[in-house]
Enzyme design. Structure first.
Site, PDB file in Angstrom:
ATOM      1  N   SER A  35       0.839  -1.196   0.000  1.00 47.99           N
ATOM      2  CA  SER A  35       0.000   0.000   0.000  1.00 47.99           C
ATOM      3  C   SER A  35       0.871   1.242   0.000  1.00 47.99           C
ATOM      4  O   SER A  35       1.970   1.251   0.573  1.00 47.99           O
ATOM      5  CB  SER A  35      -0.869  -0.002   1.265  1.00 47.99           C
ATOM      6  OG  SER A  35      -1.474   1.255   1.446  1.00 47.99           O
ATOM      7  N   TYR A  76      -1.130  -0.794  10.708  1.00 48.29           N
ATOM      8  CA  TYR A  76      -1.478  -1.367   9.398  1.00 48.29           C
ATOM      9  C   TYR A  76      -0.348  -1.124   8.400  1.00 48.29           C
ATOM     10  O   TYR A  76       0.140  -2.050   7.731  1.00 48.29           O
ATOM     11  CB  TYR A  76      -2.786  -0.751   8.882  1.00 48.29           C
ATOM     12  CG  TYR A  76      -3.051  -1.037   7.421  1.00 48.29           C
ATOM     13  CD1 TYR A  76      -3.318  -2.330   6.988  1.00 48.29           C
ATOM     14  CD2 TYR A  76      -3.011  -0.017   6.462  1.00 48.29           C
ATOM     15  CE1 TYR A  76      -3.542  -2.599   5.643  1.00 48.29           C
ATOM     16  CE2 TYR A  76      -3.239  -0.277   5.126  1.00 48.29           C
ATOM     17  CZ  TYR A  76      -3.504  -1.563   4.716  1.00 48.29           C
ATOM     18  OH  TYR A  76      -3.717  -1.820   3.385  1.00 48.29           O
ATOM     19  N   LYS A 125       2.451  -3.817   6.535  1.00 47.79           N
ATOM     20  CA  LYS A 125       2.735  -3.954   5.098  1.00 47.79           C
ATOM     21  C   LYS A 125       4.236  -3.820   4.838  1.00 47.79           C
ATOM     22  O   LYS A 125       4.815  -4.568   4.046  1.00 47.79           O
ATOM     23  CB  LYS A 125       1.967  -2.892   4.302  1.00 47.79           C
ATOM     24  CG  LYS A 125       0.470  -3.108   4.269  1.00 47.79           C
ATOM     25  CD  LYS A 125       0.115  -4.310   3.412  1.00 47.79           C
ATOM     26  CE  LYS A 125      -1.364  -4.601   3.403  1.00 47.79           C
ATOM     27  NZ  LYS A 125      -1.687  -5.883   2.765  1.00 47.79           N
TER      28      LYS A 125
HETATM   29  P1  NAD Z   1     -11.019  -6.739   1.328  1.00 49.85           P
HETATM   30  O1  NAD Z   1     -11.204  -6.731   2.807  1.00 49.85           O
HETATM   31  O2  NAD Z   1     -12.173  -6.475   0.467  1.00 49.85           O
HETATM   32  O3  NAD Z   1     -10.359  -8.126   0.873  1.00 49.85           O
HETATM   33  C1  NAD Z   1      -9.508  -8.858   1.695  1.00 49.85           C
HETATM   34  C2  NAD Z   1     -10.002 -10.299   1.710  1.00 49.85           C
HETATM   35  O4  NAD Z   1      -9.138 -11.085   2.528  1.00 49.85           O
HETATM   36  C3  NAD Z   1     -11.409 -10.435   2.279  1.00 49.85           C
HETATM   37  O5  NAD Z   1     -12.204 -11.188   1.379  1.00 49.85           O
HETATM   38  C4  NAD Z   1     -11.200 -11.185   3.586  1.00 49.85           C
HETATM   39  O6  NAD Z   1     -12.303 -12.014   3.914  1.00 49.85           O
HETATM   40  C5  NAD Z   1      -9.939 -11.949   3.322  1.00 49.85           C
HETATM   41  N1  NAD Z   1      -9.151 -12.285   4.509  1.00 49.85           N
HETATM   42  C6  NAD Z   1      -8.794 -11.461   5.524  1.00 49.85           C
HETATM   43  N2  NAD Z   1      -8.068 -12.144   6.420  1.00 49.85           N
HETATM   44  C7  NAD Z   1      -7.942 -13.412   5.959  1.00 49.85           C
HETATM   45  C8  NAD Z   1      -7.291 -14.578   6.442  1.00 49.85           C
HETATM   46  N3  NAD Z   1      -6.630 -14.575   7.608  1.00 49.85           N
HETATM   47  N4  NAD Z   1      -7.352 -15.693   5.709  1.00 49.85           N
HETATM   48  C9  NAD Z   1      -8.025 -15.724   4.535  1.00 49.85           C
HETATM   49  N5  NAD Z   1      -8.667 -14.662   4.040  1.00 49.85           N
HETATM   50  C10 NAD Z   1      -8.620 -13.517   4.746  1.00 49.85           C
HETATM   51  O7  NAD Z   1      -9.839  -5.701   1.016  1.00 49.85           O
HETATM   52  P2  NAD Z   1      -9.306  -5.144  -0.368  1.00 49.85           P
HETATM   53  O8  NAD Z   1      -9.628  -3.714  -0.438  1.00 49.85           O
HETATM   54  O9  NAD Z   1      -9.723  -6.036  -1.475  1.00 49.85           O
HETATM   55  O10 NAD Z   1      -7.746  -5.263  -0.118  1.00 49.85           O
HETATM   56  C11 NAD Z   1      -6.981  -6.380  -0.568  1.00 49.85           C
HETATM   57  C12 NAD Z   1      -5.543  -6.181  -0.156  1.00 49.85           C
HETATM   58  O11 NAD Z   1      -5.051  -4.962  -0.690  1.00 49.85           O
HETATM   59  C13 NAD Z   1      -5.338  -6.100   1.355  1.00 49.85           C
HETATM   60  O12 NAD Z   1      -4.159  -6.784   1.696  1.00 49.85           O
HETATM   61  C14 NAD Z   1      -5.174  -4.611   1.606  1.00 49.85           C
HETATM   62  O13 NAD Z   1      -4.392  -4.353   2.740  1.00 49.85           O
HETATM   63  C15 NAD Z   1      -4.483  -4.154   0.337  1.00 49.85           C
HETATM   64  N6  NAD Z   1      -4.722  -2.747   0.029  1.00 49.85           N
HETATM   65  C16 NAD Z   1      -6.005  -2.269  -0.047  1.00 49.85           C
HETATM   66  C17 NAD Z   1      -6.222  -0.906  -0.295  1.00 49.85           C
HETATM   67  C18 NAD Z   1      -7.613  -0.342  -0.345  1.00 49.85           C
HETATM   68  O14 NAD Z   1      -7.767   0.867  -0.159  1.00 49.85           O
HETATM   69  N7  NAD Z   1      -8.645  -1.135  -0.597  1.00 49.85           N
HETATM   70  C19 NAD Z   1      -5.129  -0.041  -0.486  1.00 49.85           C
HETATM   71  C20 NAD Z   1      -3.849  -0.575  -0.434  1.00 49.85           C
HETATM   72  C21 NAD Z   1      -3.650  -1.933  -0.175  1.00 49.85           C
HETATM   73  N1  UFG Z   2     -12.791  11.741   3.127  1.00 53.17           N
HETATM   74  C1  UFG Z   2     -13.811  12.630   3.424  1.00 53.17           C
HETATM   75  N2  UFG Z   2     -14.963  12.118   3.942  1.00 53.17           N
HETATM   76  C2  UFG Z   2     -15.156  10.789   4.178  1.00 53.17           C
HETATM   77  C3  UFG Z   2     -14.106   9.893   3.864  1.00 53.17           C
HETATM   78  C4  UFG Z   2     -12.930  10.413   3.345  1.00 53.17           C
HETATM   79  O1  UFG Z   2     -13.675  13.830   3.235  1.00 53.17           O
HETATM   80  O2  UFG Z   2     -16.236  10.406   4.666  1.00 53.17           O
HETATM   81  C5  UFG Z   2     -11.549  12.279   2.538  1.00 53.17           C
HETATM   82  C6  UFG Z   2     -10.305  12.022   3.372  1.00 53.17           C
HETATM   83  O3  UFG Z   2     -10.140  13.022   4.346  1.00 53.17           O
HETATM   84  C7  UFG Z   2      -9.223  12.001   2.308  1.00 53.17           C
HETATM   85  C8  UFG Z   2      -9.930  11.405   1.088  1.00 53.17           C
HETATM   86  O4  UFG Z   2     -11.317  11.596   1.315  1.00 53.17           O
HETATM   87  O5  UFG Z   2      -8.829  13.318   2.006  1.00 53.17           O
HETATM   88  C9  UFG Z   2      -9.663   9.923   0.902  1.00 53.17           C
HETATM   89  O6  UFG Z   2      -9.948   9.244   2.116  1.00 53.17           O
HETATM   90  P1  UFG Z   2     -10.053   7.649   2.188  1.00 53.17           P
HETATM   91  O7  UFG Z   2     -10.414   7.306   3.586  1.00 53.17           O
HETATM   92  O8  UFG Z   2     -10.935   7.150   1.105  1.00 53.17           O
HETATM   93  O9  UFG Z   2      -8.578   7.158   1.823  1.00 53.17           O
HETATM   94  P2  UFG Z   2      -7.197   7.431   2.562  1.00 53.17           P
HETATM   95  O10 UFG Z   2      -6.295   8.030   1.533  1.00 53.17           O
HETATM   96  O11 UFG Z   2      -7.351   8.157   3.818  1.00 53.17           O
HETATM   97  O12 UFG Z   2      -6.730   5.950   2.943  1.00 53.17           O
HETATM   98  C10 UFG Z   2      -6.584   4.952   1.957  1.00 53.17           C
HETATM   99  C11 UFG Z   2      -6.895   3.575   2.558  1.00 53.17           C
HETATM  100  C12 UFG Z   2      -5.870   3.208   3.573  1.00 53.17           C
HETATM  101  C13 UFG Z   2      -4.509   3.311   3.008  1.00 53.17           C
HETATM  102  C14 UFG Z   2      -4.305   4.684   2.433  1.00 53.17           C
HETATM  103  C15 UFG Z   2      -2.944   4.782   1.809  1.00 53.17           C
HETATM  104  O13 UFG Z   2      -8.156   3.589   3.175  1.00 53.17           O
HETATM  105  O14 UFG Z   2      -6.076   1.865   3.963  1.00 53.17           O
HETATM  106  O15 UFG Z   2      -5.311   4.954   1.455  1.00 53.17           O
HETATM  107  O16 UFG Z   2      -2.926   4.719   0.461  1.00 53.17           O
HETATM  108  F1  UFG Z   2      -3.600   3.092   3.979  1.00 53.17           F
END
Ligand code: NAD
Ligand code: UFG
Length: 338
Positions: free
Chosen positions: A126, A150, A154
């Site tokens: 991430s 978190y 990572k």
């Molecule tokens: P998500 O929660 O939708 O998907 C994660 C999946 O992993 C879920 O289906 C959950 O049930 C499964 N899971 C969790 N723990 C588990 C375990 N111990 N064993 C088996 N399955 C398990 O999240 P996502 O948004 O699809 O994110 C996927 C990956 O990408 C994550 O590792 C997350 O940290 C990373 N990531 C997400 C974002 C974001 O903003 N969505 C940004 C950067 C990185």
């Molecule tokens: N925001 C609002 N109102 C809301 C939600 C978000 O104004 O109800 C704003 C936040 O302040 C920020 C932007 O929208 O300026 C994006 O916020 P998000 O929560 O959607 O995303 P972040 O960038 O804060 O965080 C995301 C993921 C994290 C990850 C991070 C780093 O949620 O898991 O990106 O890339 F760590």
């Protein structure tokens, strides 16, 4: 014969979209997920989109015996490791759960792969590993100073996989640092549906647009950005999914460890997202500007040029398309997969 790819967390938001991209590219994705943050009904939707029934293993990535059995039963070409916990706030209140699942689960998976002789691993990292960057766009060699358990979980996994590669250079590893994934598959059949009140901007915007919430709270209107609201690098989840396919193809060519940003290289403010969503949905989106959210970075976006040079990948879908696809998914599935 088509290559089987183990997709941990494949029932989740990014994993399910990546299964679609894998199937479209001729791979056979096999999902391993414990469903702690997803819904088994996603499998029917994946069937509708891909035309095939994907193999699903319900289980935990920390279960060493299960992993040994899974790798013994199926000759996997690679694993893509999405399974993990991702709520920054929860990681502050329960850090051990985050280190257990994110770090422990990743080490368990890498060990099982080593034992089975499967050496291609794509890892979901991430942009949060950068913490508050000195400037944007952020290159991959920027300082790494994650601000939450978190983010540190990572970074720890990245470091462990770098050490693994140094010890055995036959590995083929991609550490993919995602910026802000949003949007949904264009069919409207799969998308993001967080449990409870959404923390992230796009799911919240969707719920306001569909009438489930009164208005969006914009967290801060006094940042040093052009319109005062926070700026992020939103990237369409299908672009991200295709980035994983490109990383797999790159790994097929040569042993390597690559660390790559997956983003668009452009920042959009919260107000720009609101306006784009209004265009996509054709309805006004009520909002009010409130105080800043503790821990938020004012603005950042990634430099994706290394991913383009290495993988030949770049994000192609616009912010308008991200909003249109999120809206289609939300409108058709106001209760997610339920
Ligand atoms: P998500 O929660 O939708 O998907 C994660 C999946 O992993 C879920 O289906 C959950 O049930 C499964 N899971 C969790 N723990 C588990 C375990 N111990 N064993 C088996 N399955 C398990 O999240 P996502 O948004 O699809 O994110 C996927 C990956 O990408 C994550 O590792 C997350 O940290 C990373 N990531 C997400 C974002 C974001 O903003 N969505 C940004 C950067 C990185
Ligand atoms: N925001 C609002 N109102 C809301 C939600 C978000 O104004 O109800 C704003 C936040 O302040 C920020 C932007 O929208 O300026 C994006 O916020 P998000 O929560 O959607 O995303 P972040 O960038 O804060 O965080 C995301 C993921 C994290 C990850 C991070 C780093 O949620 O898991 O990106 O890339 F760590």
């Amino acid at each position: 014969m088509s290559q089987r790819i183990l997709v941990t967390g494949g029932a989740g938001f990014i994993g399910s979209h990546t299964c679609v991209a894998l199937a479209a590219a001729g791979y056979v994705p096999v999902i391993l997920d414990n469903l702690c943050n997803s819904d088994v009904r996603v499998l029917e939707r994946l069937h509708q989109i891909t035309g095939s029934t994907l193999q699903f293993i319900q289980g935990d990535v920390r279960d060493a015996a299960l992993l040994a059995r899974v790798f013994a039963e199926t000759p996997f070409a690679a694993a893509i490791h999405f399974a993990g916990l991702k709520a920054v706030g929860d990681s502050v209140s329960d850090p051990l759960a985050y280190y257990d699942t994110n770090v422990g689960g990743s080490l368990m998976l890498a060990s099982a792969m080593r034992d089975a002789g499967v050496n291609t691993l794509i890892f979901s990292s991430s942009a949060t590993v950068y913490g508050e960057p000195e400037h944007s766009p952020i290159p991959e060699d920027a300082a790494l100073r994650p601000a939450s358990p978190y983010g540190r979980s990572k970074l720890m996994v990245e470091q462990a996989l770098v050490d693994l590669y140094r010890s055995q250079p036959g590995w083929r590893i991609a550490l993919l640092r995602y910026f802000n994934p949003v949007g949904a598959h264009e069919s409207g059949l799969i998308g993001e549906h967080p449990h409870g009140k959404p923390n992230n901007l796009m799911p919240f915007v969707c719920q306001v647009a569909v009438g489930q919430r009164d208005k969006l709270q914009i967290h801060g209107g006094d940042y040093p950005t052009p319109d005062g609201t926070g700026v992020r690098d939103y990237v369409h989840v299908m672009d991200l999914a295709e980035g994983h396919v490109a990383a797999l193809k790159h790994a097929e060519i040569q042993s390597s460890l690559v660390t790559l940003n997956l983003g668009t290289g452009q920042g959009a403010s919260v107000l720009e997202v609101v306006r784009a969503f209004e265009r996509a949905s054709g309805r006004p989106l009520p909002f009010e500007i409130g105080p800043r959210r503790p821990g938020d970075v004012p603005a950042y976006w990634g430099d994706p040029s290394l991913a383009q040079a290495t993988l030949g990948w770049r994000a192609r879908r616009s912010l308008d398309q991200m909003c249109a696809d999120s809206w289609r998914w939300q409108q058709r599935n106001p209760e997610g997969y339920r």
